[in-house]
Motif scaffolding. Structure first.
Motif, PDB file in Angstrom:
ATOM      1  N   LYS A 162       0.855  -1.184   0.000  1.00  0.00           N
ATOM      2  CA  LYS A 162       0.000   0.000   0.000  1.00  0.00           C
ATOM      3  C   LYS A 162       0.889   1.232   0.000  1.00  0.00           C
ATOM      4  O   LYS A 162       2.035   1.177   0.472  1.00  0.00           O
ATOM      5  CB  LYS A 162      -0.938   0.002   1.205  1.00  0.00           C
ATOM      6  CG  LYS A 162      -2.018  -1.084   1.139  1.00  0.00           C
ATOM      7  CD  LYS A 162      -3.010  -0.948   2.262  1.00  0.00           C
ATOM      8  CE  LYS A 162      -4.075  -2.048   2.193  1.00  0.00           C
ATOM      9  NZ  LYS A 162      -4.911  -1.935   0.991  1.00  0.00           N
ATOM     10  N   LYS A 169      -7.460   7.927   1.219  1.00  0.00           N
ATOM     11  CA  LYS A 169      -7.761   6.991   0.139  1.00  0.00           C
ATOM     12  C   LYS A 169      -6.513   6.673  -0.670  1.00  0.00           C
ATOM     13  O   LYS A 169      -6.270   5.517  -1.040  1.00  0.00           O
ATOM     14  CB  LYS A 169      -8.846   7.575  -0.774  1.00  0.00           C
ATOM     15  CG  LYS A 169      -9.297   6.625  -1.877  1.00  0.00           C
ATOM     16  CD  LYS A 169     -10.423   7.238  -2.699  1.00  0.00           C
ATOM     17  CE  LYS A 169     -10.870   6.280  -3.806  1.00  0.00           C
ATOM     18  NZ  LYS A 169     -11.972   6.865  -4.625  1.00  0.00           N
ATOM     19  N   GLN A 170      -5.704   7.706  -0.950  1.00  0.00           N
ATOM     20  CA  GLN A 170      -4.463   7.492  -1.707  1.00  0.00           C
ATOM     21  C   GLN A 170      -3.473   6.656  -0.905  1.00  0.00           C
ATOM     22  O   GLN A 170      -2.810   5.774  -1.450  1.00  0.00           O
ATOM     23  CB  GLN A 170      -3.838   8.835  -2.079  1.00  0.00           C
ATOM     24  CG  GLN A 170      -4.574   9.594  -3.168  1.00  0.00           C
ATOM     25  CD  GLN A 170      -3.988  10.969  -3.408  1.00  0.00           C
ATOM     26  OE1 GLN A 170      -3.759  11.746  -2.472  1.00  0.00           O
ATOM     27  NE2 GLN A 170      -3.729  11.277  -4.663  1.00  0.00           N
ATOM     28  N   ASP A 215      -4.106   4.453   1.234  1.00  0.00           N
ATOM     29  CA  ASP A 215      -4.600   3.077   1.346  1.00  0.00           C
ATOM     30  C   ASP A 215      -4.628   2.367  -0.011  1.00  0.00           C
ATOM     31  O   ASP A 215      -5.037   1.204  -0.094  1.00  0.00           O
ATOM     32  CB  ASP A 215      -6.004   3.082   1.955  1.00  0.00           C
ATOM     33  CG  ASP A 215      -6.340   1.752   2.608  1.00  0.00           C
ATOM     34  OD1 ASP A 215      -5.496   1.223   3.359  1.00  0.00           O
ATOM     35  OD2 ASP A 215      -7.450   1.231   2.362  1.00  0.00           O
ATOM     36  N   GLN A 216      -4.204   3.076  -1.051  1.00  0.00           N
ATOM     37  CA  GLN A 216      -4.221   2.502  -2.402  1.00  0.00           C
ATOM     38  C   GLN A 216      -3.255   1.327  -2.510  1.00  0.00           C
ATOM     39  O   GLN A 216      -2.111   1.401  -2.083  1.00  0.00           O
ATOM     40  CB  GLN A 216      -3.835   3.579  -3.422  1.00  0.00           C
ATOM     41  CG  GLN A 216      -3.826   3.100  -4.870  1.00  0.00           C
ATOM     42  CD  GLN A 216      -3.422   4.207  -5.832  1.00  0.00           C
ATOM     43  OE1 GLN A 216      -3.343   5.373  -5.450  1.00  0.00           O
ATOM     44  NE2 GLN A 216      -3.162   3.845  -7.072  1.00  0.00           N
ATOM     45  N   SER A 217      -3.733   0.234  -3.078  1.00  0.00           N
ATOM     46  CA  SER A 217      -2.894  -0.953  -3.273  1.00  0.00           C
ATOM     47  C   SER A 217      -2.026  -0.780  -4.513  1.00  0.00           C
ATOM     48  O   SER A 217      -2.479  -0.243  -5.525  1.00  0.00           O
ATOM     49  CB  SER A 217      -3.770  -2.197  -3.434  1.00  0.00           C
ATOM     50  OG  SER A 217      -4.504  -2.447  -2.257  1.00  0.00           O
ATOM     51  N   SER A 227       2.835  -0.887 -10.671  1.00  0.00           N
ATOM     52  CA  SER A 227       1.760   0.102 -10.596  1.00  0.00           C
ATOM     53  C   SER A 227       2.289   1.502 -10.886  1.00  0.00           C
ATOM     54  O   SER A 227       3.471   1.795 -10.659  1.00  0.00           O
ATOM     55  CB  SER A 227       1.117   0.067  -9.210  1.00  0.00           C
ATOM     56  OG  SER A 227       0.502  -1.175  -8.969  1.00  0.00           O
ATOM     57  N   PRO A 235       0.824   4.889  -9.842  1.00  0.00           N
ATOM     58  CA  PRO A 235      -0.038   5.906  -9.225  1.00  0.00           C
ATOM     59  C   PRO A 235       0.407   7.310  -9.638  1.00  0.00           C
ATOM     60  O   PRO A 235       1.589   7.555  -9.871  1.00  0.00           O
ATOM     61  CB  PRO A 235       0.172   5.674  -7.725  1.00  0.00           C
ATOM     62  CG  PRO A 235       1.520   5.031  -7.618  1.00  0.00           C
ATOM     63  CD  PRO A 235       1.641   4.172  -8.839  1.00  0.00           C
TER      64      PRO A 235
END
Length: 370
Positions: A73, A87-88, A90-92, A151, A153
């Motif tokens: 995370k 929210k960011q 906690d982003q996976s 990922s 982000p």
């Protein structure tokens, strides 16, 4: 860009020009001309942002099949957590890695080799040396956050965060004593890892921090004063301008710029491999965020440059002299810090990607040093 999107852009531009010159009274009534121009550009900008992405090349698919993923995370490694929402944080995210080769790690002469790639490419950079080096060593290569198959982000990327993430990966893979092979952006991440290592030694920290036995660096801007970014890099680093540039970037334009920094010209197949991996999950779109590493280098220049001469860890710098960004001029600056005998110059026609341009030489020096 697809043929359809190219046609659509041309159509919009031509139509807009026609409207502008034939309906002046309408335009003047509803818009100021400057605003109208911005509106047209914004429409084109959005169109480019949603252009279709290239499919992975066969070589890229093969490389991806060799790998696995680690799950984290954002809050696990982001240093400035106040800049992100809950929210960011906690982003996976998923980090792609490949782990293969000789698993015999019975002594310090056969330690695992952890590979850290450069900007703007990925772990695929090590493909040409992988099979030969992995005969002797267990090799682990990751796609750092924002690169390759990992990922991507959309946030403010920092070298510190990449280093923290790598420390977490090393711990999770039980790699607490490794050698490092790094290139370009990866060199800078390695400099931060070395700085943390020496701080841990100085503080006599006995916790489970990784031990770096030996380090090999390839072309990179590790001495900030000797780093000469090309025009494209400087523009990508500009606010707004960078976002515009990546929208208009094509494989052809990328290839043209890429071949200015290498001495051994990239084949069409190699270029296609690089380009399709770079575009995986719209990776090119976040390059203006990733290239902020040039900002990080200036801010942390004293910390990262001084560690080259202060570290107790044996270093070797392998340099492709043809490289206009960090070639011979950069290597000479490195020599002043770590000694002439610790810098190897490859043939004069080798540029920014030694592991791709002259893999045999890189394999030779890497195996000899480790």
């Amino acid at each position: 860009m697809t043929l359809f999107s190219t046609f659509l852009v041309l159509f919009v531009v031509v139509l807009s020009i026609f409207i502008y010159f034939n309906f002046d009274c309408i335009i003047e009534h509803y818009f100021k001309s400057s605003f109208y121009g911005i509106l047209i550009f914004f429409f084109v900008f959005v169109l480019f942002k949603h252009q279709s992405l290239p499919s992975l090349s066969e070589n890229a698919k093969t490389w991806k099949k060799k790998g696995k993923y680690l799950n984290y995370k954002m809050k696990d490694f982001v240093s400035d957590q106040s800049s992100l929402t809950e929210k960011q944080l906690d982003q996976s995210i998923k980090i792609f890695y490949i782990d293969s080769g000789n698993q015999n790690e019975s002594n310090n002469e056969n330690l695992p080799l952890f590979c850290i790639h450069g900007f703007p490419t990925s772990s695929f950079d090590w493909d040409k040396i992988w099979n030969e080096v992995s005969k002797k060593y267990r090799m682990i290569a990751i796609d750092m956050l924002g690169f390759g198959f990992s990922s991507k982000p959309d946030f403010d990327y920092k070298i510190f965060d990449q280093a923290t993430l790598i420390e977490r990966i090393l711990s999770d893979l039980d790699l607490l004593n490794v050698n490092i092979l790094a290139h370009d952006y990866g060199d800078t991440v390695t400099q931060e890892l070395l700085a943390r290592y020496e701080e841990n030694v100085e503080n006599k920290d006995k916790s489970d921090y990784p031990i770096y036995n030996k380090v090999v660096l390839l072309n990179g801007g590790i001495v900030v004063s000797a780093h000469r970014p090309i025009l494209l890099q400087r523009l990508l680093n500009k606010y707004i301008i960078g976002d515009i540039i990546v929208c208009f970037m094509t494989k052809k334009s990328f290839g043209k710029r890429f071949n200015t920094i290498v001495g051994v010209k990239t084949t069409e197949t190699e270029l296609h491999d690089f380009w399709t991996i770079m575009n995986y999950n719209q990776g090119v779109k976040i390059y203006p965020r990733l290239i902020k590493y040039m900002r990080d280098r200036k801010i942390n220049e004293k910390r990262w440059v001084s560690i080259l001469s202060d570290t107790s860890i044996p270093l070797l710098y392998i340099n492709g002299p043809f490289d206009p960004i960090s070639g011979k001029h950069s290597a000479k600056a490195v020599q002043e810090l770590i000694g002439e005998d610790k810098v190897i110059f490859l043939d004069d026609n080798i540029g920014h990607y030694p592991q791709c341009e002259d893999p045999k030489a890189v394999i030779k020096y890497v195996l000899e040093f480790f």
